[in-house]
Structures are given as C-alpha cells and as structure tokens.
Design an enzyme around this catalytic site. Structure first.
Site, PDB file in Angstrom:
ATOM      1  CB  CYS A 198       8.235   3.651 -35.569  1.00 23.01           C
ATOM      2  SG  CYS A 198       7.215   3.669 -37.057  1.00 23.01           S
ATOM      3  CG  MET A 207      -0.259   6.629 -31.786  1.00 20.11           C
ATOM      4  SD  MET A 207      -1.974   6.132 -31.447  1.00 20.11           S
ATOM      5  CE  MET A 207      -2.535   7.502 -30.421  1.00 20.11           C
ATOM      6  N   GLY A 265      -2.173   4.136 -26.748  1.00 20.83           N
ATOM      7  CA  GLY A 265      -2.158   4.638 -28.118  1.00 20.83           C
ATOM      8  C   GLY A 265      -3.477   4.414 -28.821  1.00 20.83           C
ATOM      9  N   GLY A 273       0.910  -1.078 -24.958  1.00 22.99           N
ATOM     10  CA  GLY A 273       0.450  -2.178 -25.803  1.00 22.99           C
ATOM     11  C   GLY A 273      -0.818  -2.818 -25.282  1.00 22.99           C
TER      12      GLY A 273
END
Length: 323
Positions: free
Chosen positions: A100, A17, A224, A201
């Site tokens: 991204c 990230m 993330g 996700g």
C-alpha cells in the site's frame, strides 16, 4: 494455482482494496470468475478491531470460496497477534500488506514503506508465519522508488522465511498509481524464487492479461482497479486464457442485473446510511461507460434513501434501453 493446501479454481485474484473489496464485492467477483478474493486490509492495531469499520471488514459470514485476509502494520509482535486474531475469525490464508502506497499507512512505516527496511521485513514475515498454522502470503511493490527496486531481495526474504505466495504490483511506492506498470521486475522475481508469483498492475483486458502472464512467467494475475464497476472482467479473462476467444461485452440488461444485485447487497450489508453512501462510488464506476458526462451520477449522489437509489437506477436503465 495452489497456496498451501488450497487449490484455487483458476489463477485470477481480486486485489485487496481498502473501501472496495468488502464482502458484497468479493462475492460478486467470485461469482463472475475470480479464483480468490482477498479482503480489505485490516490494521494490526488491536485498538481498532472493535470499530464498526473493522468489524464490517472482518465479516466473512456465509462467504463462499477461500477466505484470505490482509493485515497491515509495522510491529512484528502486533502483526503476529493480528494474524492469530483473524485466523480465529475464519481466515484460511493471511496476507501481509507491504504494497500500500497511501501516506497515512506509510507514515506509520506500514505498507510499502517497509520495503526500505529488509531486516524489518524479515522480522515481520517470520513472526506472522510462526504465529499461525495457515498459509501466509505477501503483497509488495517493486521497491520504494525507481532507484531502489529491491523486489528481488524482498522476494528471496519472503521465500526463505515461509511465505507461500507473493503478489507484486509493477510499480514502486513513489510511482503511486502514475505512469504504466513495469513487468520486468516481476519477471526477475519469478526467475529468482520458486514460490508462486502473482503479477499485479494495469491488467485491464483479456489481451493484457495474456501478455503479462507470458512476459513475466507469473503463476497468477491479481486485478484491482480494472474490476471496479467491471467485475465480469474475471470471466472475460478466464474465457480468453482458456479458449483464445474474446467474450462479447455484457448486454445492458446483464449490466443492470449485476449492478442491482450489488446495490441490494451493499444496502443489506451496511444498512440504511452507510449502504447508500458506499453504493455511490460503485454505481459511478459501473456507469462510466454509459453516463459519460456524469449527469445521472450527480443526481444519484444526492439521493439518500435506499429505495430511491433502486428506483432511480431502474428508470435510468429503462431510458438507456429506449435510446
């Protein structure tokens, strides 16, 4: 979970990230149970490699665990050179960013914009794989938009051209981070290739982690945003997947200890000015559950000295403990 010659300690990974997975954060997540922590993406444009921002992103000095570095770009030759540059700099795995969704990345045709051009995907993957003698991995989304979910096609290209592990975020580029991630495409990808597939996700709890693994058949999970301010999520998921039991939430004094360790490491890594600035967003994430109105965070964000940040947090936790 194995990537090339590297055996991971477990099948949980920290997603790369930008502005988040710097060395202090990677090290903390590794200590708290992540099997692999991928660095923030680095541009394939050599003009930016010597900037302060890129230099700090490339800093792996003293880092434990396997060093996986993500690169982003749209020119096969530049991507190959970026891969070589990062391997010379200590990267043991090179990860290609095709996931991204940020506008400034996509308008240069990098990140998830590449999913629209399978031929270019092929060229980039071939160029990077042939340029280095370390494993190359790939991070994608399920497609450009919901009418063009071509994740299975991209996964096959990846496998045919030497990619050794594939991470898939369960949204298209046009979905950005809105709505809920879907895992059907990840399941379809897993059943169409033989390389390891990593599901990513909305994995926000141990129960969700187990559910996603079982549904998709994925080999590993990548986490993330759920790790922002909650790096112990890896320990919790690990424990649940291994034993079927839920760990209790960390006690307040442990949260304080982890946050203070993170803060001091950010200060040391970035120095006086940037260390203070970058600490603000991390502190904000850690305290979301405690400072619901955001009163303390507003005060904290106005502080511009390292020692004052430390003192104010110690006082804040004292007050929390008293209450």
């Amino acid at each position: 979970m194995q990537i090339g010659p590297y055996q991971l300690e477990n099948n949980l990974m920290v997603a790369p990230m930008a502005g988040v997975t710097d060395r202090p954060f990677r090290q903390l997540c590794r200590r708290l149970g992540a099997g692999l922590a991928v660095s923030e993406m680095l541009s394939s444009n050599p003009k930016v490699w010597k900037t302060e921002k890129s230099m700090s992103r490339m800093d792996h000095s003293g880092e434990s665990g396997i060093r996986s570095v993500q690169i982003a770009g749209a020119d096969p030759q530049l991507m190959a050179e970026a891969a070589q540059f990062n391997v010379k700099n200590g990267a043991q795995i090179v990860d290609i960013n095709m996931g991204c969704p940020a506008k400034k990345v996509n308008k240069k045709l990098a990140g998830s914009a590449l999913l629209q051009y399978p031929e270019l995907v092929t060229d980039i993957v071939k160029a990077v794989v042939n340029a280095v003698d370390v494993p190359v991995t790939l991070k994608i989304r399920t497609g450009w938009d919901t009418d063009n979910r071509n994740g299975v096609e991209i996964a096959r290209i990846a496998e045919q051209n030497g990619i050794q592990s594939l991470a898939v975020h369960g949204r298209t580029r046009s979905c950005m981070y809105k709505g809920e991630a879907e895992y059907q495409t990840i399941k379809d990808i897993k059943s169409s290739v033989s390389i390891p597939v990593v599901a990513n996700g909305d994995i926000t709890s141990p129960q969700k982690a187990k559910q996603v693994l079982e549904y998709t058949g994925a080999d590993a999970l990548m986490i993330g945003r759920a790790a922002q301010g909650r790096p112990w999520i890896f320990r919790e998921i690990n424990h649940y997947l291994t034993t079927g039991e839920l760990l209790p939430e960390p006690a307040l004094d442990e949260v304080q200890g982890i946050l203070m360790e993170h803060l001091v490491n950010l200060h040391a890594f970035y120095g006086d000015v940037m260390g203070v600035r970058i600490a603000r967003k991390h502190v904000s994430w850690y305290l979301q559950a405690h400072d619901r109105e955001g009163q303390f965070r507003r005060v904290f964000n106005a502080i511009d000295s390292q020692q004052e940040q430390i003192d104010s947090l110690e006082k804040y936790f004292e007050t929390l403990a008293d209450n």
